[in-house]
Design an enzyme around this catalytic site. Sequence first.
Site, PDB file in Angstrom:
ATOM      1  CE1 TYR A 438       3.542  -0.786   0.851  1.00 16.72           C
ATOM      2  CE2 TYR A 438       3.743  -2.710   1.922  1.00 16.72           C
ATOM      3  CZ  TYR A 438       3.924  -1.179   1.986  1.00 16.72           C
ATOM      4  OH  TYR A 438       4.961  -0.763   2.868  1.00 16.72           O
ATOM      5  CD  GLU A 439      -2.837   0.207   1.935  1.00 22.71           C
ATOM      6  OE1 GLU A 439      -3.698   0.349   1.326  1.00 22.71           O
ATOM      7  OE2 GLU A 439      -2.338  -0.468   2.953  1.00 22.71           O
ATOM      8  N   GLY A 440      -2.899  -1.064  -3.606  1.00 28.27           N
ATOM      9  CA  GLY A 440      -3.125  -0.697  -4.927  1.00 28.27           C
ATOM     10  C   GLY A 440      -1.974  -0.515  -5.762  1.00 28.27           C
TER      11      GLY A 440
END
Length: 596
Positions: A438-440
């Site tokens: 998550y968050e890239g």
Amino acid sequence: MSTYAAPLKDMLFAIREIAGLAEVTALPGCEDATPELVGQVLGEAGKFAREVLDPLNRQGDQEGARLVNGAVTAPRGFKDAYRQFTAAGWNALGGRTEYGGQGLPHVVAMPVQEIWNGACLSFCIAPMLTAGVLEALGIHGSPGQKKLYFPRLTSGEWCGTMNLTEPQAGSDLSAVRTRAVPEGDHYRIHGTKIFITWGEHDMAENIVHLVLARTPDAPEGVKGISLFIVPRFLPKADGTPGERNDVRCVSIEHKMGIRATPTCVLAYGDGAGAIGYLVGEENRGLEYMFTMMNHARLGVGIEGVALAERAYQHALEYAKTRVQGREIGQKSGDRVTIIHHPDVRRMLLSMKSQVEAMRALAYFAAALLDKSKHHPEPAGRQRSHALLDLLTPVVKGWCTEQAVEIASTGVQVHGGMGFIEETGAAQYLRDARITTIYEGTTGIQANDLVGRKVGMEKGATALALAAEMQGLASKLTAAGGSLAPISGSYAEGVNALAQATRWIVETFPRDPRAVAAVSVPYLKLCGTVAGGWMMARAALIATAQLKQPDADREFLEAKLATARFYVEHELPKAAALAREVTHGAGSVLAVDPSKL
Ligand SMILES: Cc1cc2nc3c(=O)[nH]c(=O)nc-3n(C[C@H](O)[C@H](O)[C@H](O)COP(=O)(O)OP(=O)(O)OC[C@H]3O[C@@H](n4cnc5c(N)ncnc54)[C@H](O)[C@@H]3O)c2cc1C
């Protein structure tokens, strides 16, 4: 089952000596963060984490969040812990003073976040997201939006979330389809968001969603995305929560880790449309959301540090108590605890030294964030900003990839018992697994690193950083003593980074696909060498401090031992990673995807 103990000595060493607390407190607006205050804040946070949050971790994992008739409940104890957390003012630690925050710089707030994450990651993602919303609205929100939302988000009465992902729009946010139709002073939002962390719950009286959506005549792609505030309850004129907005949780995911956090599918606008308020200007939403994401990316890097530390503490305790076999060469006599076996010691040292390197790098980045905001000179702000931009994907990508490996080593230290849920070692591995996604994902962080941060800049910041790192090699040699042997390996690691960076700079304009094929090895190379830089700096400082009469010898000698281990065991990986960068793209690109 071990109890979480915040590693205060190492945290304070990293804040004061590596991140440079004194430089931060010299900045206008950061003067209050004296070493004494920082010590007290961390000490109190450690106590709260141990007593209130740590006990929630395992129970929350077993129980999970629940969705019943559209209402989401956090596991037992979470709501009360959140009440205690906000009542004690922890949510407001880094918040702006004009809205009731304590205004402490990031170099303090981030380490405190490490403590919360180390005790119970699932819990503290909620305040981390709220801090990200405050960061984004602080820069891009209107004065009216700040007045309305800031005090309650700062105190934690209300929580924040980020709503980017849709089924067809994950890494590629240009595919966002959620619609926002103008209607008077607001918009009506229609669409479905998936994977929304703490998207619905019973811990706070209101939830403020930051939502990416498209207006009817918006251009295609990322240039047509706008950002909206969509509160669960629409605030009344006096700011208190009023009518329920048209957003509801239709399901929560069953996950591998962070099971206590509700990860929600949110339906916007099943009825007349959820009411949303535009942030800033139309079509600049992704740019605004990046403010939140950059903050959150450092925050997720810190999650990696915290989980790795927690896994280390857990493994260490087990290794000190589990009796198995005799010392090598002994055929009789007492059996020993496994910590006496050299390979177990190697595993523990590898965990410890990597965590210390990751922590130092993450705190160093947190200090850069403070300098990029508060430095009195524009050039000083710009310099810190450029370095922070370069290091953000490294902190996020490298610290989280390392955390997964370290938590896996923690399971290994436990032997078969590590694979059994009852010991708790497996939870850290399961929880850590999401941090690289998550968050890239790591791939997306690495693309950002080689593209926007190195390639497009022609390596200006990255090569300047490598040159600064190179300068330290001669200091290590000059210091002599126990540092001289590590200076050679250190210099080799830094040279490998410089060489690979030059290859990226040279290749990017003519063959960006080749660069993308080796971007993750390059990100890991940056992290490995930057970690070595941190450990070499730590070793120099520890050597100097050991000459003082009141030195904490035990801590400083342990620091020299982990620095030496890092340089001898971790840094040599830099040469192999650099070779993978400069020679590895061809074998990736030669294979037709249809042949896999
Ligand atoms: C537990 C959990 C919590 C989450 N919380 C939130 C939240 O609060 N808010 C929110 O908006 N989202 C949230 N997400 C979504 C998360 O950010 C996405 O899952 C993530 O960005 C990846 O998107 P995706 O799942 O669609 O994977 P995809 O984008 O489909 O990626 C699949 C694979 O392809 C790779 N890939 C894709 N594109 C590229 C590319 N251009 N170059 C190289 N590799 C590429 C990826 O690295 C990955 O390995 C959460 C997800 C989970 C699982």
